[in-house]
Design a protein around this motif. Structure first.
Motif, PDB file in Angstrom:
ATOM      1  N   ARG A   1      -9.150  -6.831   1.077  1.00 31.40           N
ATOM      2  CA  ARG A   1      -9.725  -6.436   2.365  1.00 31.40           C
ATOM      3  C   ARG A   1      -8.733  -5.522   3.060  1.00 31.40           C
ATOM      4  O   ARG A   1      -7.529  -5.780   3.055  1.00 31.40           O
ATOM      5  CB  ARG A   1      -9.973  -7.681   3.210  1.00 31.40           C
ATOM      6  CG  ARG A   1     -10.605  -7.399   4.529  1.00 31.40           C
ATOM      7  CD  ARG A   1     -10.895  -8.676   5.270  1.00 31.40           C
ATOM      8  NE  ARG A   1     -11.361  -8.344   6.611  1.00 31.40           N
ATOM      9  CZ  ARG A   1     -11.572  -9.236   7.550  1.00 31.40           C
ATOM     10  NH1 ARG A   1     -11.372 -10.521   7.305  1.00 31.40           N
ATOM     11  NH2 ARG A   1     -11.992  -8.867   8.740  1.00 31.40           N
ATOM     12  N   THR A   2      -9.241  -4.457   3.640  1.00 34.78           N
ATOM     13  CA  THR A   2      -8.389  -3.526   4.374  1.00 34.78           C
ATOM     14  C   THR A   2      -9.103  -3.069   5.628  1.00 34.78           C
ATOM     15  O   THR A   2     -10.327  -3.173   5.746  1.00 34.78           O
ATOM     16  CB  THR A   2      -8.043  -2.266   3.553  1.00 34.78           C
ATOM     17  OG1 THR A   2      -9.226  -1.498   3.345  1.00 34.78           O
ATOM     18  CG2 THR A   2      -7.402  -2.602   2.222  1.00 34.78           C
ATOM     19  N   ASP A   3      -8.334  -2.521   6.528  1.00 32.39           N
ATOM     20  CA  ASP A   3      -8.878  -1.786   7.660  1.00 32.39           C
ATOM     21  C   ASP A   3      -9.561  -0.544   7.096  1.00 32.39           C
ATOM     22  O   ASP A   3      -9.156  -0.027   6.053  1.00 32.39           O
ATOM     23  CB  ASP A   3      -7.701  -1.412   8.577  1.00 32.39           C
ATOM     24  CG  ASP A   3      -8.153  -0.666   9.811  1.00 32.39           C
ATOM     25  OD1 ASP A   3      -8.396   0.565   9.685  1.00 32.39           O
ATOM     26  OD2 ASP A   3      -8.248  -1.280  10.882  1.00 32.39           O
ATOM     27  N   ASP A   4     -10.579  -0.043   7.750  1.00 25.24           N
ATOM     28  CA  ASP A   4     -11.303   1.130   7.271  1.00 25.24           C
ATOM     29  C   ASP A   4     -10.391   2.319   7.007  1.00 25.24           C
ATOM     30  O   ASP A   4     -10.650   3.129   6.127  1.00 25.24           O
ATOM     31  CB  ASP A   4     -12.404   1.543   8.253  1.00 25.24           C
ATOM     32  CG  ASP A   4     -13.569   0.573   8.264  1.00 25.24           C
ATOM     33  OD1 ASP A   4     -13.692  -0.235   7.316  1.00 25.24           O
ATOM     34  OD2 ASP A   4     -14.344   0.612   9.240  1.00 25.24           O
ATOM     35  N   ARG A   5      -9.301   2.419   7.756  1.00 30.85           N
ATOM     36  CA  ARG A   5      -8.383   3.540   7.574  1.00 30.85           C
ATOM     37  C   ARG A   5      -7.647   3.463   6.242  1.00 30.85           C
ATOM     38  O   ARG A   5      -7.065   4.448   5.793  1.00 30.85           O
ATOM     39  CB  ARG A   5      -7.389   3.601   8.727  1.00 30.85           C
ATOM     40  CG  ARG A   5      -8.045   3.933  10.065  1.00 30.85           C
ATOM     41  CD  ARG A   5      -7.123   3.693  11.213  1.00 30.85           C
ATOM     42  NE  ARG A   5      -6.932   2.244  11.348  1.00 30.85           N
ATOM     43  CZ  ARG A   5      -6.141   1.693  12.245  1.00 30.85           C
ATOM     44  NH1 ARG A   5      -5.433   2.438  13.072  1.00 30.85           N
ATOM     45  NH2 ARG A   5      -6.032   0.384  12.320  1.00 30.85           N
ATOM     46  N   LEU A   6      -7.674   2.300   5.600  1.00 29.09           N
ATOM     47  CA  LEU A   6      -7.002   2.123   4.313  1.00 29.09           C
ATOM     48  C   LEU A   6      -7.987   1.878   3.170  1.00 29.09           C
ATOM     49  O   LEU A   6      -7.599   1.412   2.110  1.00 29.09           O
ATOM     50  CB  LEU A   6      -6.022   0.942   4.403  1.00 29.09           C
ATOM     51  CG  LEU A   6      -4.925   1.074   5.427  1.00 29.09           C
ATOM     52  CD1 LEU A   6      -4.113  -0.221   5.499  1.00 29.09           C
ATOM     53  CD2 LEU A   6      -4.018   2.229   5.078  1.00 29.09           C
ATOM     54  N   ALA A   7      -9.235   2.237   3.362  1.00 30.00           N
ATOM     55  CA  ALA A   7     -10.273   1.977   2.358  1.00 30.00           C
ATOM     56  C   ALA A   7      -9.946   2.593   1.003  1.00 30.00           C
ATOM     57  O   ALA A   7     -10.328   2.063  -0.033  1.00 30.00           O
ATOM     58  CB  ALA A   7     -11.613   2.494   2.862  1.00 30.00           C
ATOM     59  N   PHE A   8      -9.183   3.670   0.993  1.00 25.84           N
ATOM     60  CA  PHE A   8      -8.811   4.324  -0.275  1.00 25.84           C
ATOM     61  C   PHE A   8      -8.041   3.380  -1.195  1.00 25.84           C
ATOM     62  O   PHE A   8      -8.013   3.570  -2.411  1.00 25.84           O
ATOM     63  CB  PHE A   8      -7.995   5.595  -0.016  1.00 25.84           C
ATOM     64  CG  PHE A   8      -6.628   5.351   0.565  1.00 25.84           C
ATOM     65  CD1 PHE A   8      -5.528   5.238  -0.263  1.00 25.84           C
ATOM     66  CD2 PHE A   8      -6.465   5.215   1.941  1.00 25.84           C
ATOM     67  CE1 PHE A   8      -4.270   5.000   0.264  1.00 25.84           C
ATOM     68  CE2 PHE A   8      -5.200   4.978   2.470  1.00 25.84           C
ATOM     69  CZ  PHE A   8      -4.106   4.867   1.631  1.00 25.84           C
TER      70      PHE A   8
END
Length: 95
Positions: free
Chosen positions: A85-92
């Motif tokens: 799970r990540t913040d959207d800014r780290l979706a990569f």
């Protein structure tokens, strides 16, 4: 993904002698797309790196090439993390 901890050894006083080489080594890690974040461990305890796009074997080799590690200024520890799970800014990071 990996967290690399570079904790100062009893040879911390030698860091200045190898700082330029260490900075160049960090630069190569960023240029190669392996290092995402690098910074200091507080208070003045060493450094930490967030790495990805590499294997553990390749990262171990890269870490061993750091002049700070080679000259025993720091002790390196590598911890592998499988992002779930990540913040959207780290979706990569989830690929």
């Amino acid at each position: 993904m990996f967290v690399v901890s570079l904790k100062f050894s009893s040879r911390k006083d030698k860091a200045g002698q190898f700082m330029e080489g260490h900075k160049a080594w960090l630069g190569r890690g960023f240029d190669d797309g392996v290092f995402l974040v690098a910074g200091s461990l507080q208070p003045n305890a060493g450094g930490g790196i967030l790495a990805h796009n590499t294997t553990r074997t390749d990262l171990e080799s890269r870490v061993n090439d750091d002049p700070f590690v080679a000259e025993n200024v720091v002790h390196a520890e590598i911890v592998e993390i499988t992002p779930a799970r990540t913040d959207d800014r780290l979706a990569f990071l989830l690929g």
